[in-house]
Enzyme design. Structure first.
Site, PDB file in Angstrom:
ATOM      1  N   CYS A   1      -6.284   4.430  10.467  1.00 35.73           N
ATOM      2  CA  CYS A   1      -7.537   4.564   9.735  1.00 35.73           C
ATOM      3  C   CYS A   1      -8.571   3.596  10.311  1.00 35.73           C
ATOM      4  O   CYS A   1      -8.221   2.500  10.776  1.00 35.73           O
ATOM      5  CB  CYS A   1      -7.321   4.268   8.253  1.00 35.73           C
ATOM      6  SG  CYS A   1      -6.322   5.505   7.393  1.00 35.73           S
TER       7      CYS A   1
ATOM      8  N   CYS B   1      -2.631   1.985  -0.804  1.00 39.11           N
ATOM      9  CA  CYS B   1      -3.575   2.880  -0.132  1.00 39.11           C
ATOM     10  C   CYS B   1      -2.847   3.738   0.890  1.00 39.11           C
ATOM     11  O   CYS B   1      -3.063   4.951   0.979  1.00 39.11           O
ATOM     12  CB  CYS B   1      -4.673   2.060   0.538  1.00 39.11           C
ATOM     13  SG  CYS B   1      -6.020   3.058   1.223  1.00 39.11           S
ATOM     14  N   CYS B   2      -1.957   3.109   1.694  1.00 39.27           N
ATOM     15  CA  CYS B   2      -1.186   3.856   2.686  1.00 39.27           C
ATOM     16  C   CYS B   2      -0.303   4.911   2.028  1.00 39.27           C
ATOM     17  O   CYS B   2      -0.159   6.027   2.539  1.00 39.27           O
ATOM     18  CB  CYS B   2      -0.316   2.902   3.503  1.00 39.27           C
ATOM     19  SG  CYS B   2      -1.201   1.934   4.740  1.00 39.27           S
TER      20      CYS B   2
ATOM     21  N   CYS C   1       3.109   1.363   7.601  1.00 39.03           N
ATOM     22  CA  CYS C   1       2.370   2.018   6.529  1.00 39.03           C
ATOM     23  C   CYS C   1       3.286   2.634   5.479  1.00 39.03           C
ATOM     24  O   CYS C   1       2.853   3.000   4.403  1.00 39.03           O
ATOM     25  CB  CYS C   1       1.445   3.097   7.096  1.00 39.03           C
ATOM     26  SG  CYS C   1       2.319   4.385   7.974  1.00 39.03           S
TER      27      CYS C   1
ATOM     28  N   CYS D   1      -8.716  -0.154   9.182  1.00 36.27           N
ATOM     29  CA  CYS D   1      -7.495  -0.929   9.417  1.00 36.27           C
ATOM     30  C   CYS D   1      -7.107  -0.983  10.890  1.00 36.27           C
ATOM     31  O   CYS D   1      -5.980  -1.328  11.227  1.00 36.27           O
ATOM     32  CB  CYS D   1      -6.345  -0.347   8.600  1.00 36.27           C
ATOM     33  SG  CYS D   1      -6.640  -0.368   6.815  1.00 36.27           S
TER      34      CYS D   1
END
Length: 256
Positions: A221, A138-139, A249, A224
């Protein structure tokens, strides 16, 4: 009801964001500000003439210090940001405040929509909680790939990293070669403490993210990032379910 006692209690003032501006602290911050400006000007002299230097602004406290230095001093350094699509509302509010305060327009990079759609359809909207692999995927999709586009054609970039921020950043130099992105990276605030960052912000009335006052020292985000308790490590609120020795990340991970 007249005379009633409210059971609601205001949030405690965050001492980290309101340091006492003692003469010694002001002197230290002023000296470190001069050193940071000297490094920025040296970077401009080496890479700025052809527009080959840029600054990645994540809108954290450290990056707001550098944003203020760059825009207030009118240094010829491009300023860009990454909008992951899942930033806190307070971060978007700050983006607007920055544009108004400095009379500028931000250069913003977004993740590729097809990559986000495929990730969510395949794994689910919050799959990053399920494993480190899913979180890093995702990162990469929301941060690393857009960063690579932002750095394309550049020879140097400025960051707000500090050595004291995390176990992964110990010994951080003010200048290094970024193997992953194949360009020079400058870290002007490498030796700054959190107190010195906030002293600068107070001294120069620099805009900052409202979440910092709510005990969010490190902001990424929304899903997170969480607030921390007094005494916790400043990065404890980022990916709190993972080992602190590997919590990055991917933007600043060294090869090898």
């Amino acid at each position: 009801m007249s005379g009633a006692v409210s059971m609601l209690r205001p949030a405690a003032k965050n001492p980290a964001t309101h340091p006492e501006l003692t003469p010694d602290l002001v002197e230290i911050v002023s000296a470190k500000t001069d050193a940071a400006l000297e490094l920025l000007r040296a970077a401009v002299a080496e890479f700025g003439a052809a527009g080959e230097i840029t600054f990645a602004n994540s809108f954290g406290a450290e990056d707001m210090v550098l944003t203020d230095l760059i825009l207030r001093e009118k240094l010829p350094i491009e300023v860009f940001s990454l909008d992951t699509g899942r930033l806190p509302a307070e971060t978007y509010t700050l983006m607007g405040e920055v544009e108004q305060h400095y009379d500028t327009k931000l250069k913003v990079f977004f993740p590729k929509s097809d990559a986000v759609e495929n990730y969510v359809r395949t794994h689910g909207i919050n799959a990053f909680y399920e494993s480190i692999e899913m979180r890093k995927a995702c990162c990469h999709m929301r941060k690393v790939e857009p960063l690579q586009r932002a750095l394309a054609g550049k020879k140097a970039w400025i960051t707000g990293l500090r050595a004291a921020q995390a176990a992964t950043r110990v010994g951080l130099p003010t200048r290094e070669f970024d193997e992953g992105n194949q360009l020079v990276k400058f870290n002007p605030l490498s030796d700054w403490t959190e107190t010195e960052v906030w002293a600068y912000i107070r001294m120069h009335e620099t805009p900052y993210n409202a979440l910092h006052d709510q005990f969010y020292p490190s902001i990424g985000c929304a899903p997170c990032t969480r607030a921390i308790a007094v005494g916790e490590d400043v990065r404890a609120g980022r990916w709190w379910w993972e080992d602190p020795t590997s919590k990055e990340c991917g933007l600043h991970v060294k090869k090898g």
